[in-house]
Design an enzyme around this catalytic site. Structure first.
Site, mmCIF file in Angstrom:
data_model
loop_
_atom_site.group_PDB
_atom_site.id
_atom_site.type_symbol
_atom_site.label_atom_id
_atom_site.label_comp_id
_atom_site.label_asym_id
_atom_site.label_seq_id
_atom_site.Cartn_x
_atom_site.Cartn_y
_atom_site.Cartn_z
ATOM 1 N N HIS A 48 0.948 -1.189 -0.234
ATOM 2 C CA HIS A 48 -0.139 0.122 0.049
ATOM 3 C C HIS A 48 0.792 1.104 0.098
ATOM 4 C CE1 HIS A 48 -2.795 2.946 2.488
ATOM 5 N NE2 HIS A 48 -3.024 3.057 1.166
ATOM 6 N N HIS A 59 -1.309 1.501 7.912
ATOM 7 C CA HIS A 59 -2.930 1.656 7.751
ATOM 8 C C HIS A 59 -3.473 0.457 8.210
ATOM 9 C CE1 HIS A 59 -0.792 4.914 5.443
ATOM 10 N NE2 HIS A 59 -1.719 5.662 5.967
#
Lengths: 174, 818
Positions: A103, A122
């Site tokens: 990501h 995250h």
């Protein structure tokens, strides 16, 4: 069965599409070959064959830090203890993954309790027993899995990678 | 085992690549992205590239990286070009963050070269010779106009039923809502219409608006500076991902506390605990459908403690009893703070019993939300609510009760405050008045099921996945559509006039002529007689606003596939053909109503619609404002910049209800148990409550995701999260295919063991093409025809062992655990 089929679908799309041709063309600049060289750039990225460890070095569910295909690309080598699809070694349970979250590139940690890679950035997580499939998160791909080979001495070599590693336009940068 | 892309390098955008502003067209947050396009035979280098970054070096966390899903080859002005769509670090909405949806925008583009999204419609299709045949726009639109004109002139405009999106982003936006709005509400006055996700044409937040409070009143930066964040019936970690990670997270890191009201332990609870620590997160896991009792108890407690903003109430709210009586249009009385308090009064102890949570937790929530600081200053609190409330029990009163709390504490229109819906799509609504639709509006699904309507125009709606009572709807809809298909088949070889006669004859006998405008051949589209191919955002220029009213122009960077067109231009085409056909039929006066559609581009539609009401705003000015755009309403233009409005009602005047005095109204809606018909009985009759909603990986009803290998490998079937003990009782293993059934119908899902799920409560992802949860939702709606999707009970039985494509995928916990 499913995964093999999907791997093939992915590959087919790749071959049918321009991506491969483009990648081949891009290689002329991605891989700075000697200017006067007559031979065309190879159509696939040339991966190094790097010895990561010997089977004897691995303990079940104790991850070993590795680097592949170069020192800037951290990964993890794990003997899971149960055979998995794509696992190598006599027990079919040895796998290796990049630990850069696909990501945003935070370094993930391995959770031995449920055999997952977890990203502190995250909170994405990936299943080490299911080919690095994203269990939940923000990445749009599985975590890159390193392709392994074990020789007759039990030495484990990484010789390729299934997905693009975070933070680079080519898995092999030099 | 996981889907592998087998891609180990990507082309690099060259320095002179074209750069386009892109607002993600999926969720309401509207993250900024940059699209780079460049010719097929060019490329950048590791050192010289569009990013200005030395790509020969491994990039660090949050560096510049193009994931394979951010790359494709698309058509631009007829030429194949490379496309890269990456998150924009300079956009204040997302600051460079990409979501699992937005980061797939590039690979979800139709490409003849890479083979992606070949499901996209490329040509108008008409039902001919027993199947759909591609044809020209003129041929297809002529048939649409002739049948529609015949039906509405022989009967009335009430015989035309319209389902149309009302949102921004995706294929919505100001251009396209204006195109469809001008056609159906301007040229015609169609009242039998509905919106993409509900069976009528109505607001999802009527009470907030009736109270004077527009539902998107804050700025995202209010989260950074608030004291308490309340997430009520909403799961932003999954549904508004970068609002959570770029704004709510900052608030938690700055010391804000979090209250989550949700019967389920959602990932918003877990993630907030990871960020803020468990002591700063309060999860009120209430019994399903009891939000109103909770909100009224908090309101009562706050009032009794005196934690209200007396000055604000005095100056900004109505002070004289009842302003609006309760009646069939207003499901609760509206008026003064005192009136509302009297009506809503409920003790914490009583609410605790109804809601099934400790009284002490309700008190704690009230303290966190409203107890003034030691120095007497206001406790800043943002409340966000969404489908858990909107698609929940007693929509009108519950939304009103939540807004009551924010009004009483003076937390609207002020920094660190706000009482807002979180939103689904972006917004982008600009249409002529809908007053003729009426309130309550027609329950359109009922109308169709009961044989009403003769022609159905469907715009980017798939009621086979996103409505309620779907099992019944499908059964009747197909039958009515087939009557017309049979009539068309029987008229093979006849003239156009004879064909139209045959269709009109069939609809007069109970058939339904269906025109479906969409980007793909949808499930409801299987019944259509004419299918018209639409363009999406970035295949056209598109304007929308996000959840803090941030208006952006998302720029066209590629051609629509085949003959596909923006919806606004399709609407214009229908209008032009209607005008011609009506004139031919001798209805000159009626035909004149269909003038005024001589738009060549979507910008023409924008200028004809939105610009007329907002004369400062033009494409050029929006383009100059880039991915940060401007927050609506736009109030001026100075020094080359549009001037916007950071938050609404900062002057303490509330106007959304249209009252001249600018006073907000409180809502006096008492708790009254299950509001919608049939819910109480269903709850008693079935074993499992089937909670339902979104998950982060999917967008809406999976219309593009169903052809995305990454998504379909992860979830080949919709998941249903179940407690492992419930699974054991039913002899279910992870991945087994189960049927959920009740008297409304049945659907299917893949069992996903979830230890945090309560016994007897399951959570199913909604709107899947492989198992629509709406199949088993009863037809019960509220007084204003808002559906209660969330309250559905069913039994569960095993259909099959994990099917081939569900074997080997991960069924581990979705909760981060390091």
């Amino acid at each position: 069965m499913r995964c093999k089929k999907l791997v093939d679908v992915g590959r087919r799309q790749f071959l049918r599409g321009g991506a491969l041709g483009v990648a081949g063309a891009a290689a002329a600049t991605v891989l700075p070959a000697p200017a006067a060289k007559a031979a065309p750039a190879p159509a696939q990225v040339e991966y190094p064959s790097n010895r990561l460890a010997n089977i004897a070095d691995l303990k079940v569910n104790e991850p070993m830090d590795i680097e592949y295909p170069d020192a800037d690309s951290p990964g993890v080598l794990i003997k899971l203890g149960t055979p998995v699809e794509g696992g190598v070694g006599p027990d079919g349970d040895i796998v290796a993954y990049s630990v850069l979250c696909p990501h945003m590139g935070y370094v993930m940690s391995y959770n031995g309790e449920d055999k997952t890679l977890n990203c502190p950035g995250h909170f994405s997580r990936f299943d080490a027993e299911a080919g690095g499939q994203e269990i939940w998160g923000h990445a749009t791909q599985s975590v890159p899995q390193f392709i392994l080979r074990v020789d007759e001495k039990g030495d484990i070599y990484a010789e390729g990678c299934t997905d693009l590693i975070y933070g680079r336009p080519s898995n092999v940068l030099s | 085992m996981a889907y592998k892309r087998q891609i180990d390098r990507l082309p690099i955008p060259p320095k002179d690549a074209k750069v386009h502003n892109v607002t993600c067209h999926y969720c309401i947050v509207g993250c900024g992205y940059k699209a780079y396009t460049w010719p097929r035979n060019k490329q950048g280098t590791l050192k010289e590239n569009a990013f200005g970054v030395d790509l020969s070096q491994q990039q660090g966390a949050e560096g510049t990286w193009v994931a394979p899903s951010m790359y494709n080859i698309v058509k631009q002005n007829g030429e194949d070009v490379h496309l890269v769509v990456v998150p924009d670090k300079d956009c204040v909405v997302n600051s460079g963050l990409a979501s699992v949806r937005g980061a797939r925008m590039a690979e979800n583009r139709p490409s003849e070269v890479t083979g992606t999204q070949q499901q996209r419609l490329t040509d108008p299709l008409v039902w001919r010779y027993g199947t759909w045949q591609p044809t020209s726009w003129d041929d297809a639109l002529d048939l649409v106009a002739r049948v529609t004109a015949r039906v509405i002139t022989e009967g009335s405009e009430d015989d035309l039923v319209v389902s149309m999106f009302d949102h921004g982003g995706s294929a919505g936006g100001y251009e396209n809502t204006w195109g469809t709005g001008k056609l159906y509400f301007g040229s015609m006055k169609v009242k039998n219409c509905r919106i993409h996700n509900r069976p009528a044409y109505n607001s999802e937040v009527h009470s907030s608006r009736d109270m004077g409070v527009g539902e998107l009143n804050y700025a995202y930066e209010d989260y950074h500076i608030t004291d308490t964040i309340v997430m009520w019936g909403t799961n932003p970690v999954e549904c508004q991902t970068n609002l959570y990670f770029n704004h709510i997270r900052k608030g938690l890191e700055n010391g804000a506390r979090m209250v989550v009201v949700d019967p389920r332990r959602s990932l918003t609870v877990h993630t907030s605990e990871e960020i803020a620590g468990k002591d700063n997160v309060l999860h009120l896991a209430i019994n399903e459908g009891t939000d109103l009792a909770l909100a009224n108890a908090i309101f009562t407690y706050i009032a009794d403690k005196g934690w209200v903003d007396k000055d604000f109430i005095e100056k900004s709210t109505f002070r004289n009893g009842v302003a609006q009586e309760e009646n069939e249009k207003f499901p609760a009385p509206l008026g003064s703070f005192e009136m509302a308090l009297e009506k809503c009064r409920i003790s914490v102890d009583e609410a605790a019993k109804i809601c099934g949570v400790p009284a002490a937790d309700i008190v704690k929530a009230a303290e966190w939300m409203a107890k003034p600081h030691d120095d007497g200053s206001r406790r800043k609190c943002v409340i966000g609510y969404e489908k858990g409330v909107i698609w929940g029990n007693d929509n009108y009163r519950t939304v009103g009760a939540i807004v009551n709390i924010s009004l009483a504490t003076g937390n609207i229109g002020r920094p660190g405050g706000g009482c807002c819906r979180m939103g689904g799509h972006q917004e982008g609504y600009y249409r002529p008045s809908d007053a003729h639709v009426g309130r309550p509006p027609t329950y359109v699904d009922h109308l169709l099921i009961n044989g009403g309507g003769k022609v159905h125009h469907v715009w980017a709606c798939d009621h086979y996945k996103t409505t309620l009572n779907i099992t019944e709807f499908k059964r009747v809809y197909k039958k009515r559509a087939d009557m017309v298909k049979d009539a068309i088949d029987a008229a093979a070889g006849k003239s156009r006039e004879e064909l139209v006669n045959a269709i009109v004859d069939a609809v007069n006998k109970g058939g339904l002529f269906i025109v479906d405008v969409d980007i793909i051949h949808s499930q409801i589209g299987q019944n259509a007689h004419v299918i018209l191919p639409a363009a999406e955002s970035n295949e056209m220029n598109l304007t929308s606003m996000n959840g803090e009213r941030r208006l952006r122009l998302s720029e066209k960077y590629m051609d629509p596939p085949g003959q596909a067109k923006p919806d606004c231009l399709i609407a214009a085409g229908i209008a032009q053909h209607m005008e011609r056909v009506l004139r031919e039929m001798g209805h000159d006066k009626y035909a004149d109503k269909f003038k005024g559609y001589d738009w060549k581009t979507e910008e023409d539609a924008f200028m004809d619609g939105y610009h007329q009401g907002n004369p400062e705003v033009t494409y050029d000015r929006l383009r100059a404002m880039g991915n940060n755009g401007v927050q609506e309403p736009v109030v001026g233009y100075k020094d080359g910049k549009l001037i916007g409005t950071k938050r609404l009602y900062s002057d303490g005047k509330f106007t959304r209800h249209g009252r001249k005095d600018g006073k907000a109204l409180f809502c006096g809606g008492a708790w009254r148990g299950w509001q919608a018909p049939g819910k109480a009985e269903e709850q008693k009759s079935y074993k499992f409550w089937v909670n339902n909603g979104r998950a982060n990986i999917f967008w809406q009803n999976w219309f593009l995701d169903q052809e995305n290998d990454f998504v379909m490998d992860r979830y080949p079937y919709p998941f249903v999260e179940m407690n492992p003990a419930d699974m054991a009782e039913l002899s279910l293993k992870a991945g087994d295919l189960v049927e959920l059934y009740n008297e409304n119908g049945a659907t299917q899902a893949m069992a996903y063991p979830t230890p945090t799920a309560k016994r007897g409560q399951v959570f199913m992802v909604f709107a899947s093409p492989r198992g629509a949860q709406g199949n088993i939702v009863n037809p019960g709606v509220n007084e204003l025809v808002l559906p209660d999707y969330k309250h559905c009970w069913a039994n569960i039985r095993k259909l099959s062992d994990a099917p081939r494509d569900a074997q080997g995928i991960s069924f581990k916990s979705k909760e981060y655990s390091a």
